[in-house]
Structure formats: structure tokens, C-alpha cells
Write a protein that holds these residues in place. Structure first.
Motif: not given
Length: 263
Positions: A178-187, A211-214, A218-221, A227-228
């Protein structure tokens, strides 16, 4: 044939000398005649002829090939039989890097960050640090129980790159994104999801957070919902996914390739 305690000790000492000479090769090669370390190495190798193990005793013949005129490539090849008898499994950080690293930081950092969530392997994390620094990426975020560079396995695999790259621990992945989104990053999640877009399709904006998960889960649903987009590395083999460190490298360099084309 199993190595005796004495044979193993002798081979370990020889292997250590091989690595020391390899890593200081430029200095050793500049010394006129035979260096003290090379002389010591040859003496220890000669002692192997007294071993009752034929696989060990035959290595004594290596001594005659170790001359001051040999190249680094030849020198390394003579050490391979010792490594194999000791069942050494060397990794990148054990090898000599011949060319000097650049002294200056990149003039312009890429608007690219990596977010690692619950990555279990310290080796993978260190590998991603090395990749990110080589790319000139801005930063790495370590979420969940992902190990940080103060742990020696990460530090060893990162090969010093953690000193040149900004990183931050962020326990909660959702808050970090959420912080990265506020800074203008595409997730952009790197995941084997059904909705994933081919990695080699054009990226829409410059500032990107991969973003890379376990490695296993992997990443949680719920994370995939915020994410974008999801990207996937197209594969042709039976396996449906790559090592997380390899995935980060492929994605990072493809992103950089597209970024350079826009310049």
C-alpha cells in the motif's frame, strides 16, 4: 575407498592453499619465480604419495605440473581432483572474480524495487540482492520471515551487494504494498496464477515493484487481489515454475530491457 582421517586433513590443507592462491593470483603471478605458497602447496601434494589410498596417492603427480609459468585456468584445473575427493560443492561466492568491481555507484538507479515475502531460503535472498544491485535497482523490501543481510548465509551469497543497495524490513506485506502504491509504483506479482500475463508483454509504467512469495506456497490469495497485475515467465518444460532467485533475475533484466528501449 573411504578417506582416512589423515588423508582428509591433508587434502583439506591442500584445498585451502589452492583457494588462497587462486584468490590472490594476480599478486602470486607478479612474484618472480616460485612463491612461498606455491612451494608449500607442492610440498603438501608430494606427501600424498605415502597414502595407502590409491585415489589419494596418485595426486602426488600433480606436483610436477604446478609451475610459475602456468595460467590461472590450468592451475584451477589441477585443483579439481582434490575438490572431488573431498566432495566439495562450491558456489559462486567460493570462486575468484577476476575483474574488479566498479568503484562508482550507477549514475541513475532504475525505478524498480523487489518485495520479498516469506522467502525461506537465505541463498535465494542473497541471490536476489546480487541481482538487484547488478541491475541498479532502487531497493529491496523484506517482508514476513524473509531473512535479512545480517544473517551470514544471506551476506555470503549477496557477496557484498547489500552494502550498496538500500533494503528495509517490512513485517506486513500488505502495508508495504500500500505504501509503494502511494509512492506511485505499479505492483507486479511474479506468480504462476491463471490470470498471469506473459512476462515479455510490454510494461505500462516505469516505476515497478516486483513481488515474490514463498518458494513453495507463493503469495496469499488476498495479496493477489490488491496488486496491479500478475506476470509469469513462459516455460516449455514439464515444471510450471522456476527457482525464485532465477525468476527475479529474468523478470528484472526483461524489465530493464524494456525500460532502456523507452529511453
Amino acid at each position: 575407498m573411504t578417506l582416512s582421517t589423515q588423508d582428509k586433513k591433508s587434502l583439506e590443507e591442500i584445498h585451502k592453499l589452492f583457494l588462497e592462491i587462486e584468490k590472490s593470483w594476480a599478486h602470486e603471478a607478479s612474484v618472480a619465480g616460485e612463491s612461498p605458497k606455491l612451494s608449500s602447496l607442492k610440498a603438501k601434494i608430494l606427501e600424498l604419495k605415502n597414502s595407502e589410498n590409491p585415489d589419494v596417492s596418485r595426486l602426488a603427480d600433480l606436483r610436477k605440473h604446478l609451475t610459475p609459468e602456468m595460467t590461472l585456468k590450468h592451475f584451477v584445473s589441477f585443483g579439481i581432483p582434490v575438490e572431488r575427493l573431498l566432495h566439495k560443492n562450491l558456489q559462486d561466492d567460493d570462486f575468484l572474480i577476476v575483474e574488479n568491481d566498479k568503484e562508482a555507484a550507477p549514475e541513475e538507479r532504475l525505478p524498480l524495487v523487489f518485495v520479498l515475502d516469506n522467502i525461506r531460503s537465505a541463498f535465494n535472498v542473497g541471490s536476489i540482492f546480487r541481482t538487484a544491485e547488478c541491475l541498479g535497482a532502487e531497493k529491496i523490501y523484506l517482508c514476513g520471515y524473509t531473512p535479512n543481510p545480517t544473517q551470514w548465509k544471506v551476506e555470503k551469497t549477496a557477496m557484498g551487494t547489500q552494502e550498496y543497495l538500500s533494503w528495509e524490513e517490512s513485517p506486513r506485506l500488505l502495508e508495504c504494498l500500500e505504501e509503494l502504491k502511494d509512492e506511485g509504483y505499479r505492483i507486479v506479482a511474479l506468480e504462476t496464477a491463471a490470470s498471469a500475463v506473459d512476462l515479455y508483454e510490454p510494461f505500462e509504467v516505469e516505476a515497478t515493484a516486483f513481488v515474490l512469495g514463498n518458494e513453495r506456497f507463493g503469495l496469499d490469495p488476498e495479496i493477489l487481489k490488491v496488486i496491479d497485475e500478475v506476470r509469469i515467465v513462459p516455460l516449455r518444460g514439464r515444471k510450471n515454475s522456476l527457482n525464485v532467485g532465477v525468476t527475479a533475475a529474468i523478470a528484472g533484466f526483461e524489465w530493464m530491457r524494456q525500460w532502456r528501449q523507452k529511453k
